[in-house]
Motif scaffolding. Structure first.
Motif, PDB file in Angstrom:
ATOM      1  N   MET A  67      49.061  34.271  31.021  1.00 50.45           N
ATOM      2  CA  MET A  67      48.699  35.484  30.299  1.00 50.45           C
ATOM      3  C   MET A  67      48.421  36.604  31.289  1.00 50.45           C
ATOM      4  O   MET A  67      48.284  36.370  32.486  1.00 50.45           O
ATOM      5  CB  MET A  67      47.480  35.243  29.411  1.00 50.45           C
ATOM      6  CG  MET A  67      46.170  35.175  30.174  1.00 50.45           C
ATOM      7  SD  MET A  67      44.762  34.586  29.214  1.00 50.45           S
ATOM      8  CE  MET A  67      44.694  35.761  27.906  1.00 50.45           C
ATOM      9  N   THR A  68      48.323  37.820  30.775  1.00 49.83           N
ATOM     10  CA  THR A  68      48.057  38.950  31.663  1.00 49.83           C
ATOM     11  C   THR A  68      46.570  39.274  31.654  1.00 49.83           C
ATOM     12  O   THR A  68      45.819  38.788  30.796  1.00 49.83           O
ATOM     13  CB  THR A  68      48.803  40.210  31.176  1.00 49.83           C
ATOM     14  OG1 THR A  68      48.300  40.531  29.877  1.00 49.83           O
ATOM     15  CG2 THR A  68      50.300  39.976  31.120  1.00 49.83           C
ATOM     16  N   ALA A  69      46.163  40.105  32.601  1.00 52.11           N
ATOM     17  CA  ALA A  69      44.763  40.520  32.684  1.00 52.11           C
ATOM     18  C   ALA A  69      44.355  41.252  31.407  1.00 52.11           C
ATOM     19  O   ALA A  69      43.233  41.126  30.933  1.00 52.11           O
ATOM     20  CB  ALA A  69      44.559  41.413  33.899  1.00 52.11           C
ATOM     21  N   GLN A  70      45.311  41.982  30.829  1.00 51.23           N
ATOM     22  CA  GLN A  70      45.019  42.741  29.617  1.00 51.23           C
ATOM     23  C   GLN A  70      44.679  41.798  28.454  1.00 51.23           C
ATOM     24  O   GLN A  70      43.694  42.013  27.739  1.00 51.23           O
ATOM     25  CB  GLN A  70      46.221  43.601  29.252  1.00 51.23           C
ATOM     26  CG  GLN A  70      45.871  44.673  28.249  1.00 51.23           C
ATOM     27  CD  GLN A  70      47.055  45.577  27.958  1.00 51.23           C
ATOM     28  OE1 GLN A  70      48.199  45.254  28.266  1.00 51.23           O
ATOM     29  NE2 GLN A  70      46.780  46.709  27.360  1.00 51.23           N
ATOM     30  N   ASN A 127      39.702  42.589  39.181  1.00 49.96           N
ATOM     31  CA  ASN A 127      39.639  44.047  39.161  1.00 49.96           C
ATOM     32  C   ASN A 127      40.478  44.625  38.024  1.00 49.96           C
ATOM     33  O   ASN A 127      40.096  45.627  37.420  1.00 49.96           O
ATOM     34  CB  ASN A 127      40.078  44.615  40.512  1.00 49.96           C
ATOM     35  CG  ASN A 127      38.968  44.496  41.543  1.00 49.96           C
ATOM     36  OD1 ASN A 127      37.786  44.538  41.179  1.00 49.96           O
ATOM     37  ND2 ASN A 127      39.323  44.317  42.792  1.00 49.96           N
ATOM     38  N   ASN A 128      41.617  43.973  37.733  1.00 53.47           N
ATOM     39  CA  ASN A 128      42.443  44.424  36.614  1.00 53.47           C
ATOM     40  C   ASN A 128      41.688  44.289  35.293  1.00 53.47           C
ATOM     41  O   ASN A 128      41.739  45.183  34.445  1.00 53.47           O
ATOM     42  CB  ASN A 128      43.745  43.618  36.549  1.00 53.47           C
ATOM     43  CG  ASN A 128      44.698  44.010  37.671  1.00 53.47           C
ATOM     44  OD1 ASN A 128      44.576  45.099  38.245  1.00 53.47           O
ATOM     45  ND2 ASN A 128      45.627  43.122  37.997  1.00 53.47           N
ATOM     46  N   ILE A 129      40.984  43.156  35.134  1.00 52.74           N
ATOM     47  CA  ILE A 129      40.221  42.962  33.896  1.00 52.74           C
ATOM     48  C   ILE A 129      39.103  43.999  33.807  1.00 52.74           C
ATOM     49  O   ILE A 129      38.856  44.597  32.760  1.00 52.74           O
ATOM     50  CB  ILE A 129      39.641  41.530  33.835  1.00 52.74           C
ATOM     51  CG1 ILE A 129      40.773  40.501  33.819  1.00 52.74           C
ATOM     52  CG2 ILE A 129      38.753  41.361  32.604  1.00 52.74           C
ATOM     53  CD1 ILE A 129      40.317  39.060  33.880  1.00 52.74           C
ATOM     54  N   ILE A 130      38.430  44.225  34.953  1.00 50.71           N
ATOM     55  CA  ILE A 130      37.328  45.200  34.987  1.00 50.71           C
ATOM     56  C   ILE A 130      37.844  46.586  34.587  1.00 50.71           C
ATOM     57  O   ILE A 130      37.201  47.313  33.830  1.00 50.71           O
ATOM     58  CB  ILE A 130      36.692  45.223  36.395  1.00 50.71           C
ATOM     59  CG1 ILE A 130      35.937  43.912  36.650  1.00 50.71           C
ATOM     60  CG2 ILE A 130      35.755  46.417  36.558  1.00 50.71           C
ATOM     61  CD1 ILE A 130      35.585  43.655  38.088  1.00 50.71           C
ATOM     62  N   ARG A 131      39.046  46.916  35.056  1.00 54.57           N
ATOM     63  CA  ARG A 131      39.642  48.205  34.723  1.00 54.57           C
ATOM     64  C   ARG A 131      39.877  48.328  33.213  1.00 54.57           C
ATOM     65  O   ARG A 131      39.645  49.384  32.627  1.00 54.57           O
ATOM     66  CB  ARG A 131      40.957  48.386  35.487  1.00 54.57           C
ATOM     67  CG  ARG A 131      41.134  49.795  36.035  1.00 54.57           C
ATOM     68  CD  ARG A 131      42.249  49.858  37.059  1.00 54.57           C
ATOM     69  NE  ARG A 131      41.940  49.160  38.286  1.00 54.57           N
ATOM     70  CZ  ARG A 131      42.779  48.330  38.916  1.00 54.57           C
ATOM     71  NH1 ARG A 131      43.958  48.063  38.417  1.00 54.57           N
ATOM     72  NH2 ARG A 131      42.414  47.754  40.048  1.00 54.57           N
ATOM     73  N   GLU A 132      40.310  47.221  32.606  1.00 55.02           N
ATOM     74  CA  GLU A 132      40.532  47.221  31.156  1.00 55.02           C
ATOM     75  C   GLU A 132      39.231  47.532  30.416  1.00 55.02           C
ATOM     76  O   GLU A 132      39.232  48.247  29.417  1.00 55.02           O
ATOM     77  CB  GLU A 132      41.068  45.858  30.688  1.00 55.02           C
ATOM     78  CG  GLU A 132      42.473  45.526  31.171  1.00 55.02           C
ATOM     79  CD  GLU A 132      43.519  46.411  30.504  1.00 55.02           C
ATOM     80  OE1 GLU A 132      43.289  46.839  29.368  1.00 55.02           O
ATOM     81  OE2 GLU A 132      44.557  46.675  31.144  1.00 55.02           O
ATOM     82  N   PHE A 133      38.121  46.994  30.926  1.00 48.69           N
ATOM     83  CA  PHE A 133      36.823  47.268  30.304  1.00 48.69           C
ATOM     84  C   PHE A 133      36.504  48.761  30.362  1.00 48.69           C
ATOM     85  O   PHE A 133      35.894  49.318  29.471  1.00 48.69           O
ATOM     86  CB  PHE A 133      35.705  46.477  31.010  1.00 48.69           C
ATOM     87  CG  PHE A 133      35.407  45.158  30.377  1.00 48.69           C
ATOM     88  CD1 PHE A 133      34.496  45.069  29.338  1.00 48.69           C
ATOM     89  CD2 PHE A 133      36.036  44.005  30.808  1.00 48.69           C
ATOM     90  CE1 PHE A 133      34.225  43.848  28.744  1.00 48.69           C
ATOM     91  CE2 PHE A 133      35.764  42.784  30.227  1.00 48.69           C
ATOM     92  CZ  PHE A 133      34.854  42.696  29.176  1.00 48.69           C
ATOM     93  N   GLY A 134      36.921  49.381  31.458  1.00 54.70           N
ATOM     94  CA  GLY A 134      36.636  50.799  31.632  1.00 54.70           C
ATOM     95  C   GLY A 134      37.408  51.674  30.655  1.00 54.70           C
ATOM     96  O   GLY A 134      36.911  52.712  30.221  1.00 54.70           O
ATOM     97  N   ASP A 135      38.612  51.242  30.303  1.00 55.44           N
ATOM     98  CA  ASP A 135      39.468  52.094  29.460  1.00 55.44           C
ATOM     99  C   ASP A 135      38.983  52.202  28.020  1.00 55.44           C
ATOM    100  O   ASP A 135      38.376  51.306  27.493  1.00 55.44           O
ATOM    101  CB  ASP A 135      40.906  51.553  29.457  1.00 55.44           C
ATOM    102  CG  ASP A 135      41.532  51.737  30.829  1.00 55.44           C
ATOM    103  OD1 ASP A 135      41.003  52.565  31.604  1.00 55.44           O
ATOM    104  OD2 ASP A 135      42.522  51.036  31.138  1.00 55.44           O
TER     105      ASP A 135
END
Lengths: 456, 95
Positions: free
Chosen positions: A286-289, A448-456
């Protein structure tokens, strides 16, 4: 007060400090004070020994202390927490070497007669010290990946061990019969140094926690033996405390791998069992998203770190994710397997470095019973310690090893570089389970990719 | 010293060590090891006496070398343990 009495009284104080120091180490909140108490004990013993009037030349002592302190301070300040196993190994080695040198110097002493008992004690100190020294150097090289970390097997290994051990025993008899005759000692030192190398080469990277613990124990035993040779109580007591500590850790590590010490020292994963049954099913990635969508809905998350987290330096990213999850009203726990990482407690130090409170870290036995209650288990760079084959595949090489039962969580995310087998070279059925998703890539990038998703 | 006294000390110190270290939680096993490294640098005490109290050159050299390595253990071991233990934080003083 006579000087001998004063020295012995100070040693008693020092020993008491060591003991209290270790006692305070029984809880993280008092541990730092414990270390300080122990250090004060050492300082008292050193100062009183220096004041003691028998000492004639301070120049040599001052030179030795300076040349020892500078690299000691430098190493202690500079070392990365990831590299703690290397540092501990090299310190084990120096401890062994110091005992070896002290053992020899007890015989070159110009005053006093050398009895057979003294000769044998010094001999033992030299042997154990020598094995500790070269064994630790090899462990250090392997841990720092300055040489291949895999088990290096050579022909006639056990025979060679046997011959060396026999030679060491025969030489011990000669040393007892000719006390103070040094050439025997020089041969014995050579044999001990060789044995340390040969005994550590066949041990693979995954077994390193055991070897470090064992060498730690040896360095203590060597100090005790040197203490017996130079007739010094504080060396005997302190050395035994260290010896006991290393031995207990060795025992814990062996139990956590369900292997005997002999098996680890001799086999070195030499024979990966040929597995007949291939695991059925497919690996789903699966992807980070996608991971973010699941994590956003999760109410409880357990993180299971392994050596891969240390390699990727992902502990700070883990902490960041934890903060986001907690802001989202989820609870976060960490499950630590005793042999996760390259030395006992390695993961705990890395997580502490990232400011993760120690209350959130759970041992395997504490977390397994409530594994079903977790919405998501995130496995970061761990493999064998969560491999359900250890529980249900009888012919698996790791069968019987206690594991963190991550497969019982509702969803399992595995952060992994590739789909290859783990360090032990064993397939992991966990990856093929219905509720498991693999997220390929560097653990830190993925987090970090998952963390970025939280930010969006 | 009497060997019986030495055996006495050996056994008692061994048991004490086991009892104390069994109580150290798994979370502190790495600092325990580096702290134990520092304690095993106690060889320093023996080395101090050896290098300072003898006329023999070889003894002095061996003793001095022992001091170098043992000091490294003592100083480095205690310092790095302190550095590590300072990182262990409780929930209460973390937020």
């Amino acid at each position: 007060m006579s000087s001998a009495l004063m020295v012995n009284a100070s040693y008693l104080v020092a020993a008491t400090c060591f003991i209290f120091g270790l006692k305070l180490l029984s809880h993280p909140s008092s541990a730092r004070k414990g270390n300080l108490v122990s250090a004060v004990g050492m300082l008292i013993a050193v100062l009183v020994t220096l004041i003691d009037k028998q000492i004639l030349s301070y120049e040599w002592i001052a030179a030795g202390v300076i040349f020892g302190s500078i690299p000691g301070v430098w190493l202690a300040k500079r070392v990365e927490m990831t590299a703690m196993p290397e540092l501990v190994s090299i310190f084990n080695g120096f401890g062994g070497l110091a005992s070896l040198l002290l053992g020899v110097s007890s015989l070159t002493h110009s005053t006093g007669t050398i009895t057979p008992v003294l000769s044998v004690l010094a001999y033992l100190a030299v042997i154990i010290g020598g094995v500790t020294f070269t064994g630790s150097i090899i462990a250090w090289l392997k841990l720092g990946e300055h040489m291949p970390t895999r088990a290096i097997i050579f022909p006639l290994q056990r025979w060679l061990y046997g011959v060396i051990i026999l030679a060491v025993v025969v030489l011990a008899l000669f040393a007892a019969m000719n006390p103070g005759y040094l050439p025997y000692f020089y041969v014995a030192i050579g044999l001990a140094l060789l044995f340390g190398i040969l005994a550590t080469l066949p041990i693979g990277g995954a077994d390193m926690p055991v070897v470090i613990s064992l060498l730690n124990s040896y360095s203590g035993v060597a100090a005790t033996l040197a203490g017996l040779a130079v007739n010094n109580n504080i060396l005997i007591v302190a050395g035994l405390l260290v010896g006991a500590s290393g031995l207990i850790l060795t025992q814990i590590m062996c139990k956590a791998m369900n292997r005997s010490l002999m098996n680890i020292l001799l086999s070195g994963f030499a024979k990966p069992a040929a597995r007949a049954a291939k695991i059925e099913g497919e690996v789903r990635s699966m992807t980070a998203q996608d991971a973010y969508y699941v994590l956003e809905a999760a109410k409880s998350v357990v993180v299971i770190p392994g050596y891969g987290m240390a390699v990727a330096q992902a502990q700070h990213a883990v902490k960041e994710l934890q903060a986001l999850l907690e802001d989202n009203d989820a609870t976060v726990a960490y499950a630590i397997h005793p042999v996760a990482g390259r030395m006992p407690g390695h993961m705990n130090v890395l997580l502490a470095e990232a400011d993760i409170p120690y209350e959130q870290l759970y041992e395997m036995d504490a977390i397994n019973p409530r594994m079903d209650s977790f919405d998501v288990a995130i496995i970061i760079g761990a493999n064998d310690v969560v491999n359900p084959a250890a529980k249900d595949v009888q012919d698996s090489p790791i069968y019987g090893m206690p594991i963190i039962e991550a497969h019982r969580a509702r969803n399992v995310f595995v952060m992994k570089r590739s789909a290859s087998a783990g360090f032990a070279g064993v397939d992991n059925p966990l990856f093929f389970k219905e509720n498991t998703r693999l997220i390929y890539g560097d653990a830190k990038d993925t987090l970090n990719n998952i963390i970025r998703e939280f930010g969006d | 010293m009497d060997s019986i006294n030495l055996i006495f000390i050996l056994i008692l110190a061994g048991f004490l060590g086991f009892e104390l270290i069994k109580k150290v939680p798994a979370t502190l096993h790495t600092p325990l090891m580096s702290g134990a490294n520092a304690i095993s640098g106690v060889t320093l005490i023996g080395a101090l006496a050896a290098s300072g109290s003898d006329q023999n050159v070889l003894t002095t050299i061996l003793g001095t070398l022992a001091i170098v390595f043992a000091t490294m253990n003592v100083v480095g071991g205690y310092m790095v343990t302190d550095r590590m233990l300072a990182m262990f934080k409780s929930k209460t003083n973390n937020k």
